[in-house]
Design a protein around this motif. Structure first.
Motif, short mmCIF file in Angstrom:
data_model
loop_
_atom_site.label_atom_id
_atom_site.label_comp_id
_atom_site.label_asym_id
_atom_site.label_seq_id
_atom_site.Cartn_x
_atom_site.Cartn_y
_atom_site.Cartn_z
N UNK A 19 2.27 40.19 -12.62
CA UNK A 19 3.37 40.24 -11.65
C UNK A 19 4.71 40.03 -12.32
N UNK A 20 4.73 39.25 -13.39
CA UNK A 20 5.96 38.97 -14.13
C UNK A 20 5.69 39.15 -15.61
N UNK A 21 6.65 39.73 -16.33
CA UNK A 21 6.50 39.95 -17.76
C UNK A 21 7.82 39.67 -18.47
N UNK B 275 1.63 30.82 -25.84
CA UNK B 275 3.08 30.66 -25.87
C UNK B 275 3.68 31.84 -26.63
N UNK B 276 4.73 32.42 -26.06
CA UNK B 276 5.49 33.47 -26.73
C UNK B 276 6.93 33.01 -26.85
N UNK B 277 7.50 33.16 -28.05
CA UNK B 277 8.89 32.74 -28.26
C UNK B 277 9.67 33.85 -28.95
N UNK B 278 10.86 34.12 -28.39
CA UNK B 278 11.82 34.98 -29.07
C UNK B 278 11.41 36.42 -29.19
N UNK B 279 11.77 37.00 -30.33
CA UNK B 279 11.56 38.42 -30.58
C UNK B 279 12.88 39.16 -30.63
N UNK B 280 12.81 40.44 -30.92
CA UNK B 280 14.00 41.29 -30.99
C UNK B 280 14.06 42.16 -29.75
N UNK B 281 15.14 42.03 -28.96
CA UNK B 281 15.30 42.84 -27.76
C UNK B 281 16.08 44.10 -28.04
N UNK B 282 16.51 44.76 -26.97
CA UNK B 282 17.20 46.04 -27.13
C UNK B 282 18.70 45.88 -27.35
N UNK B 283 19.17 44.63 -27.40
CA UNK B 283 20.58 44.39 -27.70
C UNK B 283 21.48 44.41 -26.50
N UNK C 60 19.53 37.56 -25.18
CA UNK C 60 19.00 36.19 -25.17
C UNK C 60 17.51 36.11 -25.46
N UNK C 61 16.85 37.24 -25.67
CA UNK C 61 15.40 37.19 -25.84
C UNK C 61 15.01 36.37 -27.06
N UNK C 62 15.90 36.25 -28.05
CA UNK C 62 15.57 35.54 -29.28
C UNK C 62 15.35 34.05 -29.05
N UNK C 63 15.70 33.53 -27.88
CA UNK C 63 15.51 32.10 -27.61
C UNK C 63 14.69 31.86 -26.34
N UNK C 64 14.04 32.89 -25.82
CA UNK C 64 13.25 32.73 -24.60
C UNK C 64 11.86 32.18 -24.90
N UNK C 65 11.34 31.37 -23.97
CA UNK C 65 9.98 30.84 -24.05
C UNK C 65 9.19 31.35 -22.85
N UNK D 214 -0.92 32.72 -18.73
CA UNK D 214 -1.99 31.88 -18.19
C UNK D 214 -3.28 32.65 -17.94
N UNK D 215 -3.34 33.89 -18.43
CA UNK D 215 -4.52 34.72 -18.21
C UNK D 215 -4.34 35.71 -17.09
N UNK D 216 -3.32 35.50 -16.26
CA UNK D 216 -3.06 36.40 -15.14
C UNK D 216 -1.65 36.98 -15.18
N UNK D 217 -0.68 36.15 -15.52
CA UNK D 217 0.70 36.59 -15.52
C UNK D 217 1.51 35.80 -16.53
N UNK D 218 2.75 36.25 -16.77
CA UNK D 218 3.69 35.56 -17.65
C UNK D 218 4.67 34.73 -16.82
N UNK D 219 5.05 33.59 -17.34
CA UNK D 219 6.04 32.73 -16.67
C UNK D 219 7.06 32.26 -17.69
N UNK D 220 8.34 32.46 -17.39
CA UNK D 220 9.37 31.99 -18.29
C UNK D 220 9.71 30.54 -18.01
N UNK D 221 9.91 29.78 -19.08
CA UNK D 221 10.30 28.38 -18.95
C UNK D 221 11.80 28.26 -19.21
#
Length: 364
Positions: free
Chosen positions: A215-217, A236-244, A249-254, A258-265
């Motif tokens: 539902x969320x990514x 846990x997924x942290x950062x990465x290179x976005x499209x600019x 801000x993707x470089x500092x996102x957490x 949970x096996x079903x969906x993604x949740x940003x902290x």
């Protein structure tokens, strides 16, 4: 009486011969199935192949220095496995398909009978199939990516041929211990002059890849750091290179899977705004470590809801940080890096770092 004894002896010989034949036939059948099947069946092994590093003499460092290698821990053979990378000499930089192993004291180059091609990729240990899984990618042409999958059994590599294969370069991958599957996220698909980033989520069940529709990514990105946090049973997924676009801000996102969906902290702290960081779970301290930023040698840990700085200094920091894994046998985090930028006139040097739960130490 003698006749009865002879009769019993004959019966016993026949029974033993039949049992021996069945065992031999079963072994031959299993061997044939494993040799002919393009897929590995996730079953427990009665016999574990002996690793080729068992009787090898290790050396202090991987040579020549390299970046962008794939690395993970193989618990069946008690070694940290490193594959490939790009050698960093200015005059002879090239992709390699070498396989190296760290046994807690030093590195040893392995020479398997079969090896994957010299491509970039990512690697994890799949506990369900008891194999190391290597996901490789190669850009064939604009808009076309050729991905490959290989498995390591402790002695050699074997190519896998799933019916469905994700097509992406720079994707992130981790093994979900709670759900017994590999999770692969993001990456990009090359176009004529750029790479179109994606945010698809795939799971590997030991036989095939299956696309998920959460539902969320996270927004599209490549090169994000990703690992499984056993203490909180989440990826846990942290950062990465976005499209600019936007504030980039993707470089500092957490993000948490949970096996079903993604949740940003949100508000989880911003340790680094850097796409080169690494995540490794320390099973002794039961903490996920975040480290390896280009301009910071601090180490941070994840407590399930926010990041906490553990040490201000001492972590390996370099734009050529290539690989990291948790060494269960030595109960420590191991990092392989090629320190120094040949483009800036520096001579790259192989470095192996160890985290013992408290401090980082550079190996001699």
């Amino acid at each position: 009486m003698l006749v009865m004894s002879l009769a019993l002896l004959v019966v016993l010989i026949v029974v033993l011969s039949w049992v021996a034949f069945q065992l031999y036939a079963g072994t031959e059948k299993l061997s044939t199935q494993n040799a002919s099947s393009p897929h590995l069946i996730p079953t427990r092994q009665a016999h574990v192949p002996t690793s080729t590093i068992a009787n090898a003499t290790p050396v202090p460092q991987v040579t020549p220095p390299r970046s962008d290698s794939a690395m993970t821990y193989d618990p069946l053979h008690h070694v940290v496995l490193l594959f490939g990378g790009t050698t960093t000499e200015a005059t002879d930089a090239q992709q390699t398909n070498e396989t190296w192993a760290w046994n807690g004291h030093g590195w040893k180059q392995l020479h398997p009978a079969s090896s994957p091609p010299a491509l970039q990729g990512t690697m994890v240990y799949d506990a369900a199939s008891q194999r190391v899984i290597l996901f490789l990618y190669q850009v064939q042409s604009a808009g076309k990516v050729a991905n490959e999958m290989w498995s390591w059994d402790g002695t050699t590599w074997q190519q896998l041929y799933p019916e469905t294969m994700p097509e992406a370069v720079g994707a992130s991958m981790a093994y979900d211990e709670a759900r017994h599957e590999i999770v692969l996220f993001g990456g990009g698909v090359p176009s004529m002059r750029t790479v179109t980033l994606i945010n698809t989520t795939w799971t590997w069940d030991g036989m095939n890849w299956r696309r998920q529709y959460p539902a969320t990514s996270p927004s599209p990105r490549s090169g994000a750091a990703m690992t499984y946090d056993a203490a909180h049973q989440q990826i846990i997924l942290y950062g990465g290179a976005g499209d600019g676009s936007g504030a980039s801000s993707v470089a500092s996102e957490t993000w948490i899977w949970d096996g079903m969906t993604w949740q940003q902290h949100n508000g989880a702290g911003i340790p680094f705004q850097d796409q080169n960081v690494r995540l490794v779970y320390d099973s002794v301290t039961q903490q996920t470590l975040l480290f390896g930023a280009t301009n910071s040698d601090a180490t941070w840990t994840w407590n399930g809801s926010q990041w906490v700085r553990t040490t201000a200094h001492g972590a390996p920091t370099t734009p050529y940080l290539s690989a990291s894994a948790y060494d269960n046998a030595a109960q420590s985090v191991i990092v392989y890096a090629a320190q120094g930028d040949s483009k800036m006139g520096a001579t790259p040097v192989s470095q192996t770092w160890i985290w013992n739960g408290t401090v980082w130490k550079l190996q001699p």
